[in-house]
Design an enzyme around this catalytic site. Structure first.
Site, short mmCIF file in Angstrom:
data_model
loop_
_atom_site.label_atom_id
_atom_site.label_comp_id
_atom_site.label_asym_id
_atom_site.label_seq_id
_atom_site.Cartn_x
_atom_site.Cartn_y
_atom_site.Cartn_z
CG HIS A 1 -8.54 26.21 175.43
ND1 HIS A 1 -9.49 26.39 175.90
CD2 HIS A 1 -8.67 28.02 174.65
CE1 HIS A 1 -10.40 27.85 175.48
NE2 HIS A 1 -9.57 28.32 175.18
CB ALA B 1 14.22 40.38 174.50
NE ARG C 1 15.67 23.32 171.33
CZ ARG C 1 15.01 23.01 171.93
NH1 ARG C 1 14.23 23.03 172.84
NH2 ARG C 1 14.11 23.11 171.19
#
Ligand code: COA
Ligand code: COA
Lengths: 198, 195
Positions: free
Chosen positions: B111, B170, B190
């Site tokens: 969008h 993860a 990071r």
């Protein structure tokens, strides 16, 4: 009282509950979304003009819960857990796998949780009825919530704001800001242009 | 040696989908296996080839959501389970890449960001929007180089390049390029070290 309405070409043999008030131009793809619906409020679900609730959405609306979906709002495969009120504004875009929860349903106290968990298997249909506080969620108009995001109880998201994919929103979001991360923080501000159409 | 490998390759079965006949604009290298009944439910690409996968790949429950103009290419010996590949433009994935459960890679936001354009898009996407054109939406190719490991629930967003051998933990949400062999963690992600 009106008879239960069904959805044309529905793969699931369910119906639209009587206390769901849908604009004639609103679309709900399947009655399967109502399987966890328990609302006994005068209006448990309200859908505005041109709004849509698509496959994969589950309406876990409790006895006193009420969900209001604004005009042209798009709700794709969203988990809605509502024991008080969740309001989704006009033109809001709510992506797949988003979780909107106005309650934790279980008490924070482990002893209370245990007692409730021992009662659940004795009920049919199985449901959680512990009296834990629910805090309304308000999602302003023109808000966009990215996929896999989660909005926790009591949160208000201001008009035009964006919530990034996979964010966890634990506090109110100012209008026309983008928040993201876990927990969600402001990453930047949007142009405050107000444009009302449609 | 090389001759023997070559002849082994000749004996391999052609790539296949366990649940049916795959679309004509999909090219699968020998011994590549796709599995899962719904993997092509959102496959809409009209380009040819739209999806190219090399040899010896295992793709279990991978959702290939490709828009009309999307092109995806994947190298050899990749192992993907229950991942979402959302592509409207281009996605390049190298060899020996591992992609974990419920990981998502997307080359677009789907969008527009500007509030007024988002209202126009909400109307175009609504049940009353039949035929209305949608506003322009940013698409930026995603590149995953060789030997990258992407963990469960990780997310890679538009325009990102992940360097060879990087390790994406993860739940990491990656919005910026990742240097080769870097280890990244967190939402937003990071760099926390090297592998
Ligand atoms: C929120 C979003 C739209 C912002 O896009 P953008 O304005 O192009 O953002 P940028 O990529 O320029 O990132 C700006 C900063 O925000 C951070 N950020 C962006 N999106 C983030 C997210 N989802 N979670 C955490 N951090 C995020 C970036 O790391 C960057 O920080 P840095 O400068 O410190 O590195 C986009 O990142 C996003 O979440 N897209 C997914 C949309 C979606 O869910 N679509 C589903 C279909 S409806
Ligand atoms: C973990 C949890 C129970 C904590 O609630 P709480 O004690 O009311 O925590 P608060 O809202 O006071 O937040 C305390 C701090 O933690 C942060 N925080 C809270 N929840 C967080 C979450 N899920 N992820 C990251 N940070 C979180 C807040 O931002 C706040 O940080 P700050 O002071 O630096 O701004 C709750 O946030 C949560 O994640 N609930 C989900 C439970 C669930 O999944 N239930 C399933 C239905 S049965």
């Amino acid at each position: 009282m009106a008879t239960a309405r069904t959805i044309p070409d529905d793969w699931y043999p369910g119906a639209i509950p009587r206390n769901a008030v849908l604009d004639e131009t609103a679309l709900i793809e399947t009655s399967y979304s109502f399987v966890p619906y328990r609302s006994e409020a005068p209006v448990g679900l309200q859908m505005g003009r041109g709004s849509g609730i698509y496959t994969g959405t589950s309406l876990h609306i409790g006895r006193r819960g009420r969900v209001i979906v604004g005009n042209y709002a798009l709700v794709t495969a969203v988990q809605i857990i509502c024991d008080s009120e969740i309001e989704i504004g006009d033109y809001a875009l709510i992506s797949w796998n988003v979780i909107l929860m106005d309650t934790y349903r279980f008490a924070f106290d482990p002893a209370v949780r245990r007692r409730e968990l021992e009662r659940v298997p004795l009920r049919e249909p199985r449901s959680i009825t512990s009296d834990v506080p629910a805090l309304p969620i308000r999602i302003g108009s023109n808000v966009w919530i990215g996929f896999d995001a989660c909005v926790l109880p009591g949160v208000t998201i201001g008009e035009g704001a964006i919530v990034g994919a996979r964010s966890i929103v634990v506090e109110d979001v100012e209008p026309y800001t983008i928040v993201a991360g876990n927990p969600a923080r402001v990453i930047r501000r949007l142009n405050m242009e107000k444009s009302h159409r449609g | 040696m090389i001759d023997q490998e070559h002849s082994n390759r000749q004996l391999l079965e052609p790539g296949y989908w366990t649940d049916g006949e795959f679309p004509a604009n999909v090219l699968l290298g020998p011994n590549t296996q796709l599995k899962g009944p719904h993997i092509f439910r959102q496959f809409r690409s009209l380009v040819s080839p739209a999806l190219t996968i090399g040899v010896h790949c295992t793709m279990d429950g991978v959702h290939f959501a490709l828009g009309k103009e999307a092109r995806v290419d994947i190298g050899d010996y990749c192992y993907f389970t229950n991942a979402m590949l959302l592509c409207e433009l281009e996605l390049h994935i190298g060899s020996y890449v591992v992609l974990g459960w419920n990981a998502t890679i997307a080359d677009t936001d789907f969008h527009p960001i500007a509030p007024a354009e988002r209202i126009a898009d909400a109307i175009a996407c609504s049940p009353l929007g039949e035929g209305r054109p949608r506003p322009e939406i940013v698409r930026r190719p995603v590149v995953i180089e060789d030997d990258v490991w992407i963990g469960p629930n990780a997310t890679i967003l538009k325009g990102v390049r992940i360097g060879a051998g990087a390790f994406i933990e993860a739940g990491a949400l990656v919005t910026r390029d990742v240097p080769p062999r870097a280890r990244v963690l967190g939402n937003p992600a990071r760099v926390i070290g090297e592998v």
